[in-house]
Structure formats: C-alpha cells, structure tokens
Write an enzyme that holds these catalytic residues in place. Structure first.
Site, PDB file in Angstrom:
ATOM      1  N   HIS A 184       0.870  -1.184   0.000  1.00 48.20           N
ATOM      2  CA  HIS A 184       0.000   0.000   0.000  1.00 48.20           C
ATOM      3  C   HIS A 184       0.901   1.225   0.000  1.00 48.20           C
ATOM      4  O   HIS A 184       1.574   1.502   0.983  1.00 48.20           O
ATOM      5  CB  HIS A 184      -0.911  -0.005   1.222  1.00 48.20           C
ATOM      6  CG  HIS A 184      -1.854  -1.160   1.249  1.00 48.20           C
ATOM      7  ND1 HIS A 184      -3.098  -1.122   0.667  1.00 48.20           N
ATOM      8  CD2 HIS A 184      -1.723  -2.409   1.759  1.00 48.20           C
ATOM      9  CE1 HIS A 184      -3.708  -2.287   0.825  1.00 48.20           C
ATOM     10  NE2 HIS A 184      -2.890  -3.096   1.488  1.00 48.20           N
ATOM     11  N   LEU A 185       0.882   1.939  -1.101  1.00 47.27           N
ATOM     12  CA  LEU A 185       1.755   3.115  -1.210  1.00 47.27           C
ATOM     13  C   LEU A 185       0.986   4.413  -0.955  1.00 47.27           C
ATOM     14  O   LEU A 185       1.583   5.488  -0.925  1.00 47.27           O
ATOM     15  CB  LEU A 185       2.435   3.139  -2.576  1.00 47.27           C
ATOM     16  CG  LEU A 185       3.303   1.903  -2.882  1.00 47.27           C
ATOM     17  CD1 LEU A 185       4.030   2.068  -4.208  1.00 47.27           C
ATOM     18  CD2 LEU A 185       4.296   1.619  -1.764  1.00 47.27           C
ATOM     19  N   ARG A 186      -0.327   4.317  -0.795  1.00 47.71           N
ATOM     20  CA  ARG A 186      -1.173   5.419  -0.306  1.00 47.71           C
ATOM     21  C   ARG A 186      -1.285   6.622  -1.239  1.00 47.71           C
ATOM     22  O   ARG A 186      -1.929   7.605  -0.879  1.00 47.71           O
ATOM     23  CB  ARG A 186      -0.701   5.906   1.068  1.00 47.71           C
ATOM     24  CG  ARG A 186      -0.646   4.835   2.149  1.00 47.71           C
ATOM     25  CD  ARG A 186      -1.986   4.212   2.387  1.00 47.71           C
ATOM     26  NE  ARG A 186      -1.962   3.305   3.544  1.00 47.71           N
ATOM     27  CZ  ARG A 186      -2.752   2.242   3.659  1.00 47.71           C
ATOM     28  NH1 ARG A 186      -3.618   1.948   2.714  1.00 47.71           N
ATOM     29  NH2 ARG A 186      -2.684   1.478   4.725  1.00 47.71           N
ATOM     30  N   ASP A 193       1.892  -6.883   2.515  1.00 50.65           N
ATOM     31  CA  ASP A 193       0.734  -6.094   2.955  1.00 50.65           C
ATOM     32  C   ASP A 193       1.213  -4.854   3.729  1.00 50.65           C
ATOM     33  O   ASP A 193       0.611  -4.451   4.725  1.00 50.65           O
ATOM     34  CB  ASP A 193      -0.234  -6.922   3.790  1.00 50.65           C
ATOM     35  CG  ASP A 193      -1.596  -6.237   3.963  1.00 50.65           C
ATOM     36  OD1 ASP A 193      -1.845  -5.227   3.287  1.00 50.65           O
ATOM     37  OD2 ASP A 193      -2.407  -6.724   4.777  1.00 50.65           O
ATOM     38  N   HIS A 228       0.173   3.790   8.227  1.00 54.40           N
ATOM     39  CA  HIS A 228      -0.836   4.688   8.794  1.00 54.40           C
ATOM     40  C   HIS A 228      -0.121   5.701   9.672  1.00 54.40           C
ATOM     41  O   HIS A 228       0.797   5.329  10.427  1.00 54.40           O
ATOM     42  CB  HIS A 228      -1.863   3.918   9.632  1.00 54.40           C
ATOM     43  CG  HIS A 228      -2.777   3.063   8.813  1.00 54.40           C
ATOM     44  ND1 HIS A 228      -3.751   3.600   7.995  1.00 54.40           N
ATOM     45  CD2 HIS A 228      -2.867   1.728   8.675  1.00 54.40           C
ATOM     46  CE1 HIS A 228      -4.400   2.613   7.390  1.00 54.40           C
ATOM     47  NE2 HIS A 228      -3.880   1.466   7.785  1.00 54.40           N
ATOM     48  N   HIS A 237      -9.019 -10.185  -1.397  1.00 58.68           N
ATOM     49  CA  HIS A 237      -8.961 -10.048   0.057  1.00 58.68           C
ATOM     50  C   HIS A 237     -10.160 -10.837   0.568  1.00 58.68           C
ATOM     51  O   HIS A 237     -11.300 -10.374   0.467  1.00 58.68           O
ATOM     52  CB  HIS A 237      -9.069  -8.566   0.425  1.00 58.68           C
ATOM     53  CG  HIS A 237      -9.213  -8.296   1.887  1.00 58.68           C
ATOM     54  ND1 HIS A 237      -8.316  -7.520   2.580  1.00 58.68           N
ATOM     55  CD2 HIS A 237     -10.138  -8.678   2.795  1.00 58.68           C
ATOM     56  CE1 HIS A 237      -8.697  -7.440   3.847  1.00 58.68           C
ATOM     57  NE2 HIS A 237      -9.804  -8.131   3.997  1.00 58.68           N
ATOM     58  N   ASN A 254      -6.377   0.605  -3.248  1.00 57.42           N
ATOM     59  CA  ASN A 254      -7.265   1.306  -2.306  1.00 57.42           C
ATOM     60  C   ASN A 254      -6.705   2.671  -1.940  1.00 57.42           C
ATOM     61  O   ASN A 254      -6.417   2.987  -0.797  1.00 57.42           O
ATOM     62  CB  ASN A 254      -7.533   0.455  -1.052  1.00 57.42           C
ATOM     63  CG  ASN A 254      -6.289   0.096  -0.296  1.00 57.42           C
ATOM     64  OD1 ASN A 254      -5.206   0.065  -0.863  1.00 57.42           O
ATOM     65  ND2 ASN A 254      -6.433  -0.171   0.991  1.00 57.42           N
TER      66      ASN A 254
END
Lengths: 426, 343
Positions: A60-62, A304, A308, A178, A92
């Site tokens: 997840h690189l956001r 994964d 955050h 998922h 996402n």
C-alpha cells in the site's frame, strides 16, 4: 557509457542454483557474471548472497490521496531497503485505482521511485463491489493484477462475472482477493477467539475468511480464471488452497510476514499497531501458515505493507485503522521464522511473485543480458528492530524489539544502486 | 498501584484491600457531613467519551467527598468532535494538572491507551465490552456485605455476557474472592471463547436457580434483536428473565443484583426489582464508597497500609451508620473502628 558496477565476492543465488561469482552491471543490465571481474565502482558482497531483487505483490503506497501516510517515493524507498526491486501497489487509494487515468498517474509517480512500481487495478468501480471496473483498459496499460483489496468482492454473481471477463481479456491477468465475508466479519477488529473474548473486542471468525476462499475456489473452477488469494491467515484457508492446487486449479496464495510470526495475543496491549486485516490469528494458524509456506501451498510471501500515520493509530483499538508496515522487515521475518533454505525463501519472495504477475524483468536468473534488478543479502546478519527504524512516512512497526535474521546490504534497481551498505542512496 | 484498568489484573489481596478500604468510606458516606480531607489539593478529571450519568456522578461524588477538585470533560462539548485524537485529548487534560483521570469510552482498551500516554493515574470508568473495574468491585463489596466472605459463594451472572463489561468485571472480582461463577445465557450472548475464564456455563437459567446465593442480572439491549442474537425480547424473558415465578424459587437470603439501568419486565420483573432480596440501590450507594477507596488508594495512600488510611479518612469518632448488615449467618467483614485521634 555509464559507470560500471561490480558486486564482488558474493554467492550468486537464483532459480537456477548457487555459485560463487562477481556480477558486473552496466547500463541497467547485467553485463557479466564470473570470477575476478572489475568495474568502475565496486560494492562488496563478501559473505553475502547476490540474488534477483525481491518482488512484493501487496504494498500500500497510499498515493494518490493519503500522502501523509506514504507516497510512491517513500514506499519505494522502504521497498528498496527491504531488498525489493518491484512492488505491486494496491488500488485502495483516493481515488481508487479503478481507471486508466489513475493507473497512468501511479505509473507516472513510479518513474522516479527507487524500485519498479506496478499499479494493480480495482475489480469494481471505487472498490464498491457494485460495478465492474474497466479491467481491459487498465490491462492495456500493463496492469496484471486486479483486486478490491481492503474488502473482498461480496457479491457472488459479480465475482463470477469478474472472473469470466478476466478470462476473456487478451492479457494474462490474475484476480486477487482479500477474502473476507463482510457479514461474518461483522465489524470485527481482531481475531474472534480467546483474546477477543477477554478483551471485549468484536472479532472476525476464521469462517469470515474461509467462506470467501471456498467461494472463490468454486468460482475459479467454474470459470477457469486464474486467482490469487491475498494474505491467508487461517489453517482452514491453507488446507482449502492445498486441496485446490492439488486438483490442478490455477490458484496462487500469499502469506504475510506478520501472519507467520504474530498471534492475536499481541492485542492484549490494546495497541493498534497490532490491528491488521485479516487479523492476527491463533498460534495454530501461525503454524499452519508457516507450514503452508514451507510446503509451497502459500507460494508467495507478500508484505501487505500498510502505512498509517501516528495520529490515526493514536486511537482506541476499535477506531484505529488496520495495517502495519512490512517492506523493510519481510525478509528478516521470513528468514527468522521459516525452516527453509534461503533459495526457497527467495523463490517465494522473488521469482514466484514475479511469475504470478508476469514481470519478465524481475526475478529472473542472474546472467548476462538480463535487467539488473538485484539484491545483496547478508543471510547471517541478526538485527533488532528499533522504534522508528523505517523510511516510511508512518511508524506503525509491529516488530519493535524483535530480533530478525538476514539483512539487505545493497539493492540494485534497473542497474542503479539505490541501497548501498543498508542506506538508501536517494 | 498506579492505575486501575482491569479487574483481571487484581489479585485477591488487591481486591480485599480495596473492599476493606471501602468499608471505611461507606462509614464516611453515612455521616451528616460526608466529607474528608484525604485528597485535598488533588484534581480528578472525568474524561467521558460515552454518556453515563450515573457512573460519572458516582465518581465525582466520590472525588468531592475526598475533597479533591474535579473537572469534567464531556465528549458532546469537546474538541473530539472537532477531530482531536484521543492522545491529544489526554495530553491536554493532563497539561491542566490533573492527578487522576477517570476514562469512560465505548471502545475497549481506551483507558489503557490513555495510561500509556500520560503520567496521571488512570481509572477505567468502563471501556467498551471489556471491563468496568469499579462496578466489579462494588458488586463484590455489596455481595460481601450481604453474605460475608465469598469463598464458595455461588453466583449466576445472567444475560448478555458477550457485550458486557460488567460481566467481565464481576467474573474477575468475584472469583478473586473465591466465589463460583456460572454464566447463564444463550450461546449467542456468550463470548466466542471462554478459555481461561474461571467460570462454568449454562444455557438454562431454571437449572441453576436452585443452587445459587446470588443472581446478577445484566441489561438486555434492544438492538440485540436486530442482530439476531435472540429471537425476541419475549422469548429472552421467558428463558432468561428473572420473573416473579423464578424469584419465588430463590431462598430468602439469595441476593439479586443488577448494575442498572434496568429493563423492568425484560431481564427482571418489576416486583423482583423491588423485592427486599434485590440490592440494586445498595449497589449504587456502595459505588460511591468503592470509588472513594479506589481514588484514595491511587492518590492518597500509595504504599500506605489500610490501617493507616484511617488517619486520612478521619474515621475515628465518626458518627453515622455502619455498612450494610449481613442478612445471612455468614460473618461480614465489618471493620473495627480505628483507634486514631481525631483530626
């Protein structure tokens, strides 16, 4: 001509075997592999293994949308420090990667990254589980893995259609899931069991994952689609995948470092750094996941990596978002907990994941003419994870204080030494 | 003891010490002027992220009876609604110079998080489904006052155990004192796992009623119907409610407890709630004394033996009533008045 580089004194290890050799890199490619080679610049690989760079199918690189937690650049720096030369970025983001436009945006961001960044695409528009996303348009841009990661596609018929449609695409794509039945997970924040009962926190039962694993195996059998099960966390899931693979189904599956090491007992501290989805499970599940990796049932180790910001984790367990950092620690955890030869660990972290998404310039043999995507690992190194020891914009490290095995010394991405002696070069 | 976060962390000695201390504060509360200077100059903040008038008032009353200054932080008027994190809120409250913070939150573990960030003592005022330590202590105190020592005492905790912080608190506090606890509920209202819980389990209230010294009822929340945890309130009452008919099967010394607020006619019949065997009002009254004991223990009596605590409570020569007398043949733990000079 660009500066040549030699990785000197290491043991070369790839899918073809192991040998002692120096590796010369010129212009982004491996120029020579052999004894006593020299070049303009030398990187010491003494006592180390020179291997194809690691490939993460689940990062997840956001970016776009949550750059305060991570960017493509900062995430790629974590990846490079962890020995990865390619990552598949999850969709996402905000907006979700559910269109050709957002795919292009992430690809553009990846051009200056410290490793190859391959966006995945959402299966459904906005990952809402209602309308199929334009998988064909995204596949035309190179997307090879589609997932609504963060949530599973709940609608059985829609998932069937997604698989049928994917089979008809001119590109060889894989649908990744998922696996979480939303109704059975029912707002759970950790594994449902002994610890959720003690702590008074709503849990997700094993069945929430396993119900969707079973459904998707049935749909894959029906449609002939190639599927990839993300972050498997239960013994029951591992058993179902083993059976499906034994029956000849084209199913691949991931294990994460944290599901190979940590149990739900970690949540006793109420520290949301241990909140992740799927949740940390029982010791028996951890054993089953490890055994599944050893047996090759779970043929991919994926991180994964889920950054955050500290303020979002500075909330009660129920309210904090799930996710933990992984890119810089994955190899160290895998080598610490798995009873496997290094070559087998590398197979699950490099050439096998590269094959799942068809990355021809990743994970291949270390031989002249190949793209120079390499990592140099000191497999005997032992190190203790310090707080804040990450290049991520976030700090949610679940391994603080733990001793891991094996450390990345250098990473060469497309011929560029992006990590040298454990330090990112930019 | 720096914080009070979990009943599970309390051993028998801890619980007995707090209940013995509660004896002193029950006596203080019964005086014409129910106030002692024990925590003069100390500040106790109530940090309530969830509505709970009775628990908040009980803690504030306890703090004021100990002469502590009090502050109330209510979520409805707070910066939390402006997006402030729990940590920043806790640090802000601490910066105002508080010595103890009572944290009530709808999320399990929130008081633990607060305790990890600030130096002040933290009292768990009820967190999610997890724990409500002072409720467990006041229930144990109330029961001990009625029955005497609880070794071997048989307690049925009836109802929605799964979602109940009171149930978890009661299990730990009562079993620490030697009580035998049976959880009585349909499987849907029990925690998914009871591994490590020192309890027995029954799904049949009628089967356990003949063999108990106490029935502790839990509030049944109406939203459990929509979650399909029980078919209807009517069926719940018929199978797990303490109806008048069931109450008639209980002996004269059996104690009926309820943490409130009650759903009369659901988990407890109206006439049973008003029965002399019901100690629901005593629980509320004892709640203030228990919370005085906890605050005193955290702020005013560090490493101080209970006997010396009498100095600070000003017990000697006090006027007023003794704690609730026992109603059974068991001998209660009513303490002897301390022989210390008046103030």
């Amino acid at each position: 001509m660009a500066e040549s580089l030699v990785l000197k004194g290491g043991r070369v290890l790839d899918a073809t075997g192991e040998r002692t050799a120096d590796v010369v890199v010129v212009d982004g490619r491996i120029a020579a592999v052999g004894a006593d080679l020299d070049a303009d610049r030398t990187l010491d690989a003494g006592g180390c293994v020179v291997a194809p760079g690691l490939v993460d199918l689940h990062a997840h690189l956001r970016q776009p949308g949550r750059e305060e937690a991570e960017t493509v650049e900062s995430g790629s720096r974590c990846a490079a420090l962890g020995g990865f030369t390619a990552v598949v970025a999850m969709p996402n983001t905000t907006p979700a990667i559910d269109s050709a436009a957002v795919v292009r945006e992430v690809q553009d961001l990846g051009r200056t990254a410290l490793c190859a960044v391959h966006p995945s695409g959402a299966i459904t528009v906005d990952r809402a589980g209602e309308v199929l996303a334009p998988m064909g348009e995204m596949a035309d841009l190179g997307v090879r893995l589609f997932t609504d990661d963060g949530t599973g596609v709940q609608d059985d018929l829609l998932m069937r259609r997604a698989m049928e449609y994917a089979v008809g695409l001119p590109h060889d794509v894989v649908l990744a899931q998922h696996c979480e039945n939303g109704r059975l997970a029912a707002g759970g924040h950790m594994h449902e069991g002994e610890w959720s009962s003690r702590l008074g926190i709503a849990g997700q039962p094993h069945a929430a994952e396993e119900a969707m694993v079973a459904r998707d195996i049935a749909l894959a059998r029906l449609t002939g689609a190639r599927i990839h099960m993300q972050h498997m966390s239960t013994a029951g899931s591992v058993a179902m995948i083993a059976e499906a693979r034994a029956s000849g189904l084209a199913v691949s599956a991931e294990a994460t470092p944290h599901h190979m090491l940590l149990t739900h007992a970690e949540c006793a501290s109420f520290d949301p750094v241990f909140k992740v989805n799927p949740p940390l499970r029982t010791a028996a599940d951890v054993d089953a996941v490890r055994a599944g990796v050893v047996a090759g049932t779970l043929d991919v180790i994926a991180t994964d990596h889920a950054p955050h910001t500290q303020d979002t984790k500075d909330e009660p367990f129920d309210q904090a978002p799930p996710g933990m950092l992984g890119l810089e620690f994955a190899l160290g955890v895998a080598l610490a907990v798995l009873d496997l030869p290094l070559a087998e660990v590398l197979a699950r972290m490099s050439w096998r994941p590269a094959a799942v998404v068809g990355l021809e310039d990743q994970g291949g043999p270390v031989e002249a003419g190949r793209p120079a995507n390499l990592c140099v690992i000191d497999p005997a190194a032992s190190w203790t994870v310090e707080p804040g020891a990450t290049a991520s914009r976030s700090r949610n490290i679940p391994y603080v204080g733990r001793t891991l095995t094996g450390r990345v010394r250098h990473t060469i991405s497309a011929g560029e030494p992006v990590v040298v002696d454990g330090a990112a070069q930019r | 003891m720096r914080h009070l976060l979990d009943t599970a962390a309390l051993g028998r000695d801890d619980v007995e010490e707090l209940l013995d201390l509660t004896d002193a504060f029950v006596e203080v509360s019964a005086r014409s002027v129910p106030k002692v200077p024990a925590l003069r100059g100390r500040t106790v903040a109530s940090l309530f992220f969830e509505d709970s008038t009775r628990t908040r008032l009980s803690f504030e009353t306890a703090a004021k009876r100990l002469s502590a200054d009090t502050m109330t932080f209510s979520v409805s008027s707070s910066s939390v609604n402006k997006g402030e994190s729990l940590r920043d809120t806790a640090l802000t409250i601490e910066a105002m110079g508080v010595d103890a913070v009572v944290v009530r939150h709808r999320c399990s573990g929130a008081p633990h998080r607060v305790a990890s960030w600030i130096d002040a003592s933290v009292v768990n005022g009820g967190d999610g489904w997890h724990d409500h330590p002072t409720q467990g202590l006041l229930d144990a105190y109330t029961l001990r006052s009625r029955l005497g020592p609880l070794d071997g005492c048989r307690v049925a905790v009836v109802g929605d155990v799964k979602h109940s912080r009171v149930a978890r608190a009661d299990v730990h506090a009562l079993t620490a004192l030697g009580a035998r606890v049976t959880l009585v509920a349909p499987p849907t209202l029990l925690p998914p796992s009871l591994a490590g819980w020192p309890v027995e389990v029954s799904h049949d209230l009628d089967a356990v009623l003949g063999d108990v010294d106490c029935v502790a009822l839990l509030r049944m929340q109406r939203e459990r119907m929509t979650e399909a945890l029980v078919p209807s309130l009517r069926e719940y009452t018929s199978r797990f409610g303490l109806t008048a008919a069931r109450a008639r099967r209980l002996g004269p010394d059996v104690v009926v407890m309820h943490p409130g607020p009650m759903n009369r006619g659901v988990e407890i019949a109206p006439e049973v709630a008003d029965d002399p065997r019901a100690v629901i009002v005593d629980q509320v009254r004892n709640g203030v004394a228990v919370r005085m004991a906890v605050l005193f223990r955290l702020l005013g009596a560090e490493a101080r033996p209970v006997a010396e605590a009498a100095d600070l409570t000003g017990r000697a020569g006090a006027e007023g009533a003794a704690p609730d007398p026992p109603r059974t043949g068991r001998s209660p733990r009513t303490p002897e008045p301390a022989e210390v000079p008046r103030g």
